[in-house]
Design an enzyme around this catalytic site. Structure first.
Site, PDB file in Angstrom:
ATOM      1  N   LYS A 167       0.845  -1.192   0.000  1.00  0.00           N
ATOM      2  CA  LYS A 167       0.000   0.000   0.000  1.00  0.00           C
ATOM      3  C   LYS A 167       0.882   1.244   0.000  1.00  0.00           C
ATOM      4  O   LYS A 167       1.958   1.227   0.590  1.00  0.00           O
ATOM      5  CB  LYS A 167      -0.916   0.006   1.225  1.00  0.00           C
ATOM      6  CG  LYS A 167      -1.795  -1.226   1.388  1.00  0.00           C
ATOM      7  CD  LYS A 167      -2.858  -1.320   0.318  1.00  0.00           C
ATOM      8  CE  LYS A 167      -3.751  -2.551   0.560  1.00  0.00           C
ATOM      9  NZ  LYS A 167      -4.805  -2.683  -0.451  1.00  0.00           N
ATOM     10  N   HIS A 286      -5.962 -13.842  -7.645  1.00  0.00           N
ATOM     11  CA  HIS A 286      -6.861 -12.844  -7.074  1.00  0.00           C
ATOM     12  C   HIS A 286      -8.221 -12.960  -7.753  1.00  0.00           C
ATOM     13  O   HIS A 286      -8.311 -13.311  -8.928  1.00  0.00           O
ATOM     14  CB  HIS A 286      -6.294 -11.429  -7.256  1.00  0.00           C
ATOM     15  CG  HIS A 286      -6.923 -10.422  -6.344  1.00  0.00           C
ATOM     16  ND1 HIS A 286      -8.175  -9.901  -6.576  1.00  0.00           N
ATOM     17  CD2 HIS A 286      -6.482  -9.847  -5.190  1.00  0.00           C
ATOM     18  CE1 HIS A 286      -8.478  -9.044  -5.609  1.00  0.00           C
ATOM     19  NE2 HIS A 286      -7.472  -9.000  -4.753  1.00  0.00           N
TER      20      HIS A 286
END
EC number: 4.1.1.39
Length: 470
Positions: A167, A286
């Site tokens: 992040k 994912h």
């Protein structure tokens, strides 16, 4: 005497509603939740689904006489009420195996969830579950490596894998991205990952990211003496570019790559899984875009189907939600599709949303990945829910630590090892979660700060897609 061709339109149930049919072991079985238009009989709605997802069309056609329709047609063999829902019902349909190309999840889904979902006689339609016959499973490659081989490659045993997503997910340069990877891995994480939407953007081209990440992984390995890794997202504009990225990851001696299997598509995913199997690479998957397809309780495809399809198409890890974090998913439903990722046989169990027995034979299992809004306070519950054959990924729960990503990683590692130790000692880790974590925090200032930082953070929202059980 030759068959006579009778032109015209007849009701679907005359041909495709067969309540006396006993499914064969080689049949592919599907359970649909159907909500028909007002006034249309259940049998007609269910038969229409069977017809339009197999051999039927709206009118009788002369070319039916050129084949054996009785052999190839889908058959609705059972209808059940949906508990607590007077509008909808379950339709159970059996499909002959010869309707599907061997090993092609793309072909299976094209038939089962193709045009029929736009059928006017239906208000809503949802594919709840599929029973894949062993004869089909044996034609699929499945996970490139599986749980046992992945543990051997990473040298991690007796606990879940521990990771995080980098992040901010977008906007970092390649060099700064690699710096964050290094901080997390040296702090105690096993793995870090690209987020689903980091591919090759103007602020960070893929080759630059791969090179800086590889440098960070190798440096962290040298400092800690542990095997480390990073999921390099190879999802790309074209299959050719996807394979180019995978090849470069291999050249850099990286152990694992990543693919967004729903947006990328099952054809691309199966191809990449085959490449990983041949080249000794692990494959992280994912599920970006899944909620568009699976969240509505009456329309779409349930995630348990998408999870089963992924195991067949190929992947070593798959995101499954967290139960306790920020994403949709109740405990029993999540356990149901985790079973279908990891176990060799999963019995029918409506309390977990499994409508059929599913035999996976010797197909390797897939690590369940818990990711999305989780932090150290969730660790005991995550270990209890997901068990050892999982990967627990703390994004904000790592980088949001007041002392930085390395401290956040250390806090998560201490919390995990404390919970594993307590479980192995026979303690009830969910009931004793606070005591276990507070005891560990006495010897870890990083964990103590993390517990204080996130002590009030909860995601207590009701589940939208609930199990249909009473």
């Amino acid at each position: 005497m030759s068959k006579k061709y009778d032109a015209g339109v007849k009701e679907y149930r005359d041909t495709y509603w067969t309540p006396d049919y006993v499914p064969l072991d080689t049949d592919l079985l599907a359970c649909f939740k159907c909500t028909g238009q007002e006034g249309v009989p259940r049998e007609e709605v269910a038969a229409a689904v069977a017809a339009e997802s197999s051999t039927g069309t709206w009118s009788t056609v002369w070319s039916e006489l050129l084949t054996d329709l009785e052999f190839y047609k889908g058959r609705c063999y059972r209808i059940e009420d949906v508990p607590g829902d007077k509008e909808s019902f379950y339709a159970f349909i059996a499909y002959p195996l010869d309707l599907f190309e061997e090993g092609s999840i793309t072909n299976v889904l094209t038939s089962l969830v193709g045009n029929v979902f736009g059928f006017k006689a239906l208000r809503h339609l949802r594919l709840e579950d599929i029973r894949f016959p062993m004869a089909f499973i044996k034609t699929c490659g499945g996970p490139p490596n599986g749980i046992v081989v992945e543990r051997d490659r990473l040298n991690k045993y007796g606990r879940p894998l521990l990771g995080c997503t980098i992040k901010p997910k977008l906007g970092l340069s390649g060099k700064n991205y690699g710096r964050v990877v290094y901080e997390c891995l040296r702090g105690g994480l096993d793995l870090t990952k690209d987020d689903e939407n980091i591919n090759s953007q103007p602020f960070q081209r893929w080759r630059e990211r791969f090179e800086f990440v590889a440098e960070a992984v190798k440096l962290a390995q040298q400092e800690t003496g542990e095997v480390k890794g990073h999921y390099l997202n190879c999802t790309a504009t074209t299959p050719e570019e996807m394979y180019e990225r995978a090849e470069f990851a291999k050249e850099l001696d990286m152990p694992i790559i990543m693919h967004d299997y729903i947006t990328g598509g099952f054809t691309a995913n199966t191809g990449l899984a085959n490449w990983c199997r041949k080249n000794g690479m692990l494959l992280h998957i994912h599920r970006a875009m899944h909620a568009v397809i699976d969240r509505h309780p009456k329309h779409g495809i349930h995630f348990r189907v998408l999870a089963k399809c992924l195991r067949l198409s190929g992947g070593d890890q798959l995101h499954t939600g967290t139960v306790v974090g920020k994403l949709e998913g109740d405990r029993q439903t999540t356990l149901g599709y985790i079973d279908n990722l990891r176990e060799s046989f999963v019995p029918e169990d409506r309390s977990r949303g499994n409508f059929f027995d599913q035999d996976w034979g010797s197909m390797p299992g897939v690590f369940a990945v818990a990711s999305g809004g989780i932090h150290v306070w969730h660790m005991p519950a995550l270990l209890a829910i997901f068990g050892d054959d999982s990967c627990l990924q703390f994004g904000g729960g790592t980088h949001g630590h007041p002392w930085g990503s390395a401290a956040g990683a250390a806090a998560n590692r201490v919390a995990l090892e404390a919970c594993v130790k307590a479980r192995n000692a026979g303690r009830e880790i969910e009931k004793e979660s606070r005591d276990i974590l507070m005891e560990a925090a006495k010897h870890s200032p990083e964990l103590a700060i993390a517990l204080e930082t996130w002590k009030e953070i909860k995601f207590e929202f009701d589940t939208v897609d609930k199990l249909d059980v009473q």
